[in-house]
Write an enzyme that holds these catalytic residues in place. Sequence first.
Site, PDB file in Angstrom:
ATOM      1  N   ASP A 520      57.677  15.545  30.044  1.00  0.00           N
ATOM      2  CA  ASP A 520      57.838  14.624  31.168  1.00  0.00           C
ATOM      3  C   ASP A 520      58.733  13.463  30.742  1.00  0.00           C
ATOM      4  O   ASP A 520      59.086  13.322  29.559  1.00  0.00           O
ATOM      5  CB  ASP A 520      56.451  14.131  31.588  1.00  0.00           C
ATOM      6  CG  ASP A 520      56.455  13.379  32.908  1.00  0.00           C
ATOM      7  OD1 ASP A 520      57.449  13.461  33.653  1.00  0.00           O
ATOM      8  OD2 ASP A 520      55.438  12.716  33.202  1.00  0.00           O
ATOM      9  N   GLU A 523      64.347  12.049  31.519  1.00  0.00           N
ATOM     10  CA  GLU A 523      65.670  11.850  32.125  1.00  0.00           C
ATOM     11  C   GLU A 523      66.706  11.235  31.170  1.00  0.00           C
ATOM     12  O   GLU A 523      67.898  11.511  31.382  1.00  0.00           O
ATOM     13  CB  GLU A 523      65.523  10.991  33.383  1.00  0.00           C
ATOM     14  CG  GLU A 523      64.833  11.671  34.527  1.00  0.00           C
ATOM     15  CD  GLU A 523      63.340  11.894  34.291  1.00  0.00           C
ATOM     16  OE1 GLU A 523      62.805  12.924  34.725  1.00  0.00           O
ATOM     17  OE2 GLU A 523      62.712  11.040  33.636  1.00  0.00           O
ATOM     18  N   ARG A 602      60.529  18.100  33.522  1.00  0.00           N
ATOM     19  CA  ARG A 602      60.898  17.378  34.737  1.00  0.00           C
ATOM     20  C   ARG A 602      62.415  17.313  34.893  1.00  0.00           C
ATOM     21  O   ARG A 602      62.949  17.599  35.951  1.00  0.00           O
ATOM     22  CB  ARG A 602      60.299  15.970  34.738  1.00  0.00           C
ATOM     23  CG  ARG A 602      60.433  15.299  36.107  1.00  0.00           C
ATOM     24  CD  ARG A 602      59.574  14.072  36.232  1.00  0.00           C
ATOM     25  NE  ARG A 602      60.076  12.946  35.449  1.00  0.00           N
ATOM     26  CZ  ARG A 602      59.494  11.752  35.421  1.00  0.00           C
ATOM     27  NH1 ARG A 602      58.371  11.538  36.107  1.00  0.00           N
ATOM     28  NH2 ARG A 602      59.994  10.781  34.680  1.00  0.00           N
TER      29      ARG A 602
END
Length: 936
Positions: A520, A523, A602
Amino acid sequence: MKLYQKLRTAVPRLVLSQEDEEEEEEEEEDADTPTPTGHSRLAPWWVGSGLLLSAVLLSAVTVWVLRQVSGGWHGPAPPSQCHQVPESHRFDCYPERSVVVTRELCEGRGCCFVETPPAVGGTRGVPWCFYPPDFPSYALQSLNQTALGMAGLLVRREKAYYPRDIGVLRLDVELETDTRLHVKITDAANPRYEVPLDVPRAKKRAENPIYSLDFSKDPFGLLLRRRDTGTVLLNTTVAPLIFADQFLQISTALPSRFLYGLGEHRSTLLHSLDWSTLTLWARDVSPTESFNLYGAHPFYLLLEEGGDAHGVFLLNSNAMEVALQPAPALTWRTIGGVLDFYIFLGPDPNAVIQQYQEVIGFPAMPPLWALGFHLCRWGYGSSNETWQTVRAMRNFQIPQDAQWNDIDYMDGYRDFTFDAQKFASLPSLVEDLHKHGQHYVMILDPGISSTSPRGSYWPFDEGLRRGLFINTTQGQPLIGQVWPGYTAFADFSNVDTRQWWLENLQRFHAHVPFDGVWIDMNEPSNFMDGSEEGCPPGELDSPPYTPAVLGDSLSAKTVCASAKQSASVHYNLHNLYGLMEAEATASALIQIRGKRPFVISRSTFPSQGRYSGHWLGDNRSQWKDMYYSIPGMLSFSLFGIPLVGADICGFSGSTSEELCTRWMQLGAFYPFSRNHNSQNEKAQDPTVFSPAARTAMKDVLLTRYSLLPFLYTLFHRAHVHGDTVARPLFFEFPQDTVTYGLDRQFLWGRSLLVTPVLEPGVDSVMGYFPRGVWYDFYTGSSVNSSGEMLKLSAPLEHLNLHLREGSILPTQKPGPTSKASRGNPLRLIVALSPGATAWGDLFWDDGESLDTFERGSYSYLVFNATENVFTSSVLHTSTEAASTTIGTLSIYGVREPPHKVLLNGQEKPFSYLDNQVLTVSGLGMGLGQAFSLQWL
């Protein structure tokens, strides 16, 4: 009409086709000679594209003529030219959102300025500042033949308006296969950053391509046509090519408005071309319309008029936006790298996705247990509370394959630790899960705590010693803030980081023998903008042009773009971060467990399906979020990541019993099925609801588990052939225009139609049934549709499932886990076509070993029905098939009651119902045995 006549008589021989390479020298001599009327090589473009004649006359393909009319390039465009450009064909010359565009600014770029306020009839989104037809661009100076295609030079004679405009570009065109074209444009003199994706290279030039390629010389442009229809798939002459150091832009006309892909975004499956802009820059934000979300997938699929399809992939990892407009047309803008395009000619949607995955890589084969039901929440509070939930699921005999924990299992939210008080029994919980044929998955974040209140913290200390973190421009670890507080970020572009990551996972696995990893916040997410010290001044963190990213900054809630990584600056690598972490994690799991890895990530990028699945992020417990999960799931099928799903019942906010029941029905048909919610909200696992709701949830999960052999076979086909698992209806019915915008229903493979309820307070649902016979999955009753929307009964306990004519589905008596189900007999469901034929297949192996297909350790069966005979053919078999039997055959659509059924020539008892369903039980045929069954 006068302008059109001038065009017909004055257009020079601008265009070279791929067949003209050997004649190029002769054509250079004739370059200024007008083509006789009726012989213009441009004619097929405007006929085949379906564009309006006015658009053709005023598009950039007529630049040569308009330059003659206007007297050539001389600063601001003449108003007469500007007002003649239709609104839908105005390509934005001033896309900066931080600037109020004035006439002075616009004309300073040599562009047209025409105010079109909505109050006086202008369309919202139409750019006020747009390119005139004769805006300077590159010219094709040379074009030479190469082994795989062509190479040439593009020269710009006048500087563009972004700094460090590159004057000479190299063009490489490779005809890689008959259905794939590769076009790359880059700096002719200096190397630029390119995505390190291992793309297979063609060994020879395509011999019979189904496309033809023409080149406009001045201005340079590509015109790609489909040979059999003449449809123009790409026409980049409609707006100028711009190639500066930090601003690359290229536009193309589109042959239709049916555009899909370009993720990750929350949107309908079919994109709107009404002046919308899609930004690709990985960002941690709850899924919201118009925002750039967790991943970047610069790939689109477009359906052409008539049902053919093609796809375009821009292999570029920099911050990017794609502007869509109703011409129809599309503009790519990116702020680094190169323009590296792969074009896939299909011609059907399934073939396009297969061809795309031939470039990015086919997805990994997941373990069987990954396709079971998963349960998680942030806020169990302790391992004992987690364990109580698992026991409650068992007590109610609700199927479950995996239990997860969110960050609350950690000690101070630090990776590779668990709370010694609240989660003291975690090792025992995992041991108990394994005894019951279940699995354990835990979360990991890439932010490594840089401040431990209790002294040493091996992951940070060792990572610092080895120099494995993302650094500032000064060469020190960049410090941001995530859940544990101040953190450093692992640099997964460094090959040494993979070894450190493996060692961390090994150390933790020795205490808590987890089976899969949920990565997770990758990004990477940062609770600060940039770092604790901000970001330094400069054109990496503040580029000349910033795409329409959420927060209006590349460092908004992530690390500085100028940060240094082993492979390059973060400016180039940001969108690759999740992919690189997924690859490192999958590799580590293989080394630790020796079995197929299970990773859910993610953040994603093209080729990620080779290493992980994806969940659609931190959604909300709202009806619209449930709906948006369908186009999200289907988009990731296009992106080559078939193992995808959304948090069932919603992550944030508290669900209602009705919403959660309907969502569990839909979520049971996500390829990746997980119920997950946030802390401080009501529990939403199936056991906490009323007996009626709990039973409905249990029943639909049992239906999923009964279909695991079919689902597993679909994943095998995805792994080997690049097929999709969850599939839009238009994939199977590309001739049916009604299907083009459907995203409230979907298919599993080609055979199983899912029609969920997506609204509150209803007991029916409308579903579209393409032409043909469709059978109720549960009863075998049929409906013969002419291609119509039908109202279906849908009480709260019922999910509508229908089988398509001509299909055969392998199903199995469901158990509480996939492991328990594996030992049960199979039931084959045959859905006959009106011609009484059907086809299906089954892939079967041990469900977890590595490379079973590649090593030949599997069984593969093909089923056929024709002329009242069903056959099971064994194309490949292994010892795994010995313990599994086919027990029952149900045949839907048997029009006449049979008087006899023969199994390998021996008579067998059977049943036949009035809804034309024939059932034969007690077959007892092993998977390794070929057999036939005949009904007379």
